[in-house]
Write a protein that holds these residues in place. Structure first.
Motif, PDB file in Angstrom:
ATOM      1  N   HIS A 110       1.483   2.705  -3.326  1.00  0.00           N
ATOM      2  CA  HIS A 110       0.270   3.290  -3.902  1.00  0.00           C
ATOM      3  C   HIS A 110       0.004   4.684  -3.325  1.00  0.00           C
ATOM      4  O   HIS A 110      -0.361   5.603  -4.051  1.00  0.00           O
ATOM      5  CB  HIS A 110      -0.922   2.375  -3.644  1.00  0.00           C
ATOM      6  CG  HIS A 110      -2.237   2.927  -4.088  1.00  0.00           C
ATOM      7  ND1 HIS A 110      -2.563   3.076  -5.415  1.00  0.00           N
ATOM      8  CD2 HIS A 110      -3.296   3.376  -3.376  1.00  0.00           C
ATOM      9  CE1 HIS A 110      -3.776   3.610  -5.500  1.00  0.00           C
ATOM     10  NE2 HIS A 110      -4.240   3.789  -4.274  1.00  0.00           N
ATOM     11  N   LEU A 111       0.193   4.832  -2.028  1.00  0.00           N
ATOM     12  CA  LEU A 111      -0.133   6.082  -1.358  1.00  0.00           C
ATOM     13  C   LEU A 111       0.970   7.138  -1.440  1.00  0.00           C
ATOM     14  O   LEU A 111       0.705   8.322  -1.289  1.00  0.00           O
ATOM     15  CB  LEU A 111      -0.433   5.831   0.117  1.00  0.00           C
ATOM     16  CG  LEU A 111      -1.662   5.000   0.428  1.00  0.00           C
ATOM     17  CD1 LEU A 111      -1.778   4.754   1.919  1.00  0.00           C
ATOM     18  CD2 LEU A 111      -2.908   5.684  -0.101  1.00  0.00           C
ATOM     19  N   TYR A 112       2.219   6.712  -1.657  1.00  0.00           N
ATOM     20  CA  TYR A 112       3.341   7.632  -1.599  1.00  0.00           C
ATOM     21  C   TYR A 112       4.218   7.533  -2.842  1.00  0.00           C
ATOM     22  O   TYR A 112       4.260   6.503  -3.499  1.00  0.00           O
ATOM     23  CB  TYR A 112       4.220   7.335  -0.373  1.00  0.00           C
ATOM     24  CG  TYR A 112       3.484   7.319   0.930  1.00  0.00           C
ATOM     25  CD1 TYR A 112       3.055   8.494   1.526  1.00  0.00           C
ATOM     26  CD2 TYR A 112       3.203   6.120   1.579  1.00  0.00           C
ATOM     27  CE1 TYR A 112       2.374   8.486   2.726  1.00  0.00           C
ATOM     28  CE2 TYR A 112       2.532   6.097   2.786  1.00  0.00           C
ATOM     29  CZ  TYR A 112       2.126   7.284   3.350  1.00  0.00           C
ATOM     30  OH  TYR A 112       1.453   7.271   4.543  1.00  0.00           O
TER      31      TYR A 112
ATOM     32  N   GLY B 199       3.608  12.143   0.057  1.00  0.00           N
ATOM     33  CA  GLY B 199       2.249  11.664  -0.194  1.00  0.00           C
ATOM     34  C   GLY B 199       1.765  12.013  -1.590  1.00  0.00           C
ATOM     35  O   GLY B 199       2.089  13.066  -2.127  1.00  0.00           O
TER      36      GLY B 199
ATOM     37  N   ARG C 167       0.813  -1.211   0.000  1.00  0.00           N
ATOM     38  CA  ARG C 167       0.000   0.000   0.000  1.00  0.00           C
ATOM     39  C   ARG C 167       0.854   1.271   0.000  1.00  0.00           C
ATOM     40  O   ARG C 167       0.435   2.309  -0.516  1.00  0.00           O
ATOM     41  CB  ARG C 167      -0.931  -0.031   1.209  1.00  0.00           C
ATOM     42  CG  ARG C 167      -1.973   1.037   1.218  1.00  0.00           C
ATOM     43  CD  ARG C 167      -3.042   0.714   2.253  1.00  0.00           C
ATOM     44  NE  ARG C 167      -3.912   1.828   2.497  1.00  0.00           N
ATOM     45  CZ  ARG C 167      -4.961   2.136   1.719  1.00  0.00           C
ATOM     46  NH1 ARG C 167      -5.226   1.401   0.678  1.00  0.00           N
ATOM     47  NH2 ARG C 167      -5.712   3.169   2.009  1.00  0.00           N
TER      48      ARG C 167
ATOM     49  N   ARG D 116      -2.832   9.323  -7.812  1.00  0.00           N
ATOM     50  CA  ARG D 116      -3.023   7.877  -7.638  1.00  0.00           C
ATOM     51  C   ARG D 116      -3.824   7.296  -8.791  1.00  0.00           C
ATOM     52  O   ARG D 116      -3.508   6.229  -9.309  1.00  0.00           O
ATOM     53  CB  ARG D 116      -3.758   7.596  -6.328  1.00  0.00           C
ATOM     54  CG  ARG D 116      -2.925   7.810  -5.118  1.00  0.00           C
ATOM     55  CD  ARG D 116      -3.682   7.370  -3.887  1.00  0.00           C
ATOM     56  NE  ARG D 116      -3.424   8.322  -2.833  1.00  0.00           N
ATOM     57  CZ  ARG D 116      -4.227   8.581  -1.841  1.00  0.00           C
ATOM     58  NH1 ARG D 116      -5.384   7.967  -1.752  1.00  0.00           N
ATOM     59  NH2 ARG D 116      -3.916   9.454  -0.927  1.00  0.00           N
TER      60      ARG D 116
ATOM     61  N   THR E   7      -4.942  12.400  -4.690  1.00  0.00           N
ATOM     62  CA  THR E   7      -5.902  11.432  -5.212  1.00  0.00           C
ATOM     63  C   THR E   7      -5.826  11.336  -6.725  1.00  0.00           C
ATOM     64  O   THR E   7      -5.822  10.235  -7.283  1.00  0.00           O
ATOM     65  CB  THR E   7      -7.332  11.820  -4.791  1.00  0.00           C
ATOM     66  OG1 THR E   7      -7.366  11.963  -3.382  1.00  0.00           O
ATOM     67  CG2 THR E   7      -8.322  10.757  -5.216  1.00  0.00           C
TER      68      THR E   7
END
Length: 159
Positions: free
Chosen positions: A18-20, A127, A15, A133, A130
Motif C-alpha cells: 500500500h505504501l510503496y 514510496g 502495508r 495511494r 498520498t
C-alpha cells in the motif's frame, strides 16, 4: 525423518504494497540463532516496521520482530535484533547501486518456510505519494465492482 516440502507462509507485510511501489523482488535466506526458528514455526513474527540496509557489502534486516520462544530459557534471543540476509554478491552489488543512486528502499514483503528453510521475500521499493495511494484504492474498488457485477450477471441475478 522425511524432509519438509513446500512453502508455508509465516508473516506478510500487507502495508508495504500500500505504501510503496514494488520495483523488484528477490528471495533471501536469513541468519537465525537459538530458538528463533522454533518461534517462527509457531507463527510468532511481525514484519510491520522491518527494513533492510546494505552495510559493508552485506545486507542487514532491521526491526524484524520474532517473539521469544515460550519454552525457552535464559538462552532466548532479543526480539528485534539485527539479522543478516543471505544473498549472492552480484545481487547485493546491483541493489546497493540502485539504493544509493535512486534513493530506493529495501522492504521485506513476506517471511516463509521453503522446504524447511526460512526465506524472506525482499523488495526494492519507491514510496507512493498520498494521491497515488488514493488512486490505487479507487482502482481496486472499481475492479471489485466490475467483478461483482459480472458474477451477478452470470448467476442470473440483476439489480
Amino acid at each position: 525423518m522425511p524432509k519438509e516440502r513446500g512453502t508455508t507462509v509465516i508473516a506478510t507485510n500487507r502495508r508495504a504494497r500500500h505504501l510503496y511501489v514494488v520495483l523488484d523482488t528477490v528471495e533471501a535466506g536469513i541468519c537465525l540463532v537459538g530458538n528463533e526458528v522454533k518461534s517462527l514455526r509457531l507463527g510468532r513474527a511481525s514484519l510491520v516496521d522491518a527494513f533492510a540496509m546494505v552495510d559493508d557489502h552485506e545486507v542487514w534486516l532491521h526491526n524484524l520482530h520474532i517473539a521469544e520462544y515460550a519454552m525457552g530459557s535464559w538462552t532466548n534471543h532479543p526480539t528485534r535484533r539485527t539479522r543478516k540476509l543471505l544473498l549472492h554478491r552480484s545481487q547485493i552489488v546491483r541493489w546497493e547501486v540502485r539504493v544509493r543512486e535512486s534513493g530506493l528502499s529495501m522492504v521485506p514483503l513476506s517471511l516463509y518456510f521453503h522446504d524447511g528453510l526460512v526465506k524472506l521475500e525482499l523488495a526494492l521499493v519507491r514510496g507512493r505519494k498520498t494521491w497515488d495511494r488514493r488512486r490505487a484504492l479507487a482502482e481496486r474498488d472499481a475492479r471489485r465492482e466490475v467483478e461483482r457485477a459480472l458474477s451477478q450477471h452470470v448467476k442470473g441475478r440483476r439489480r
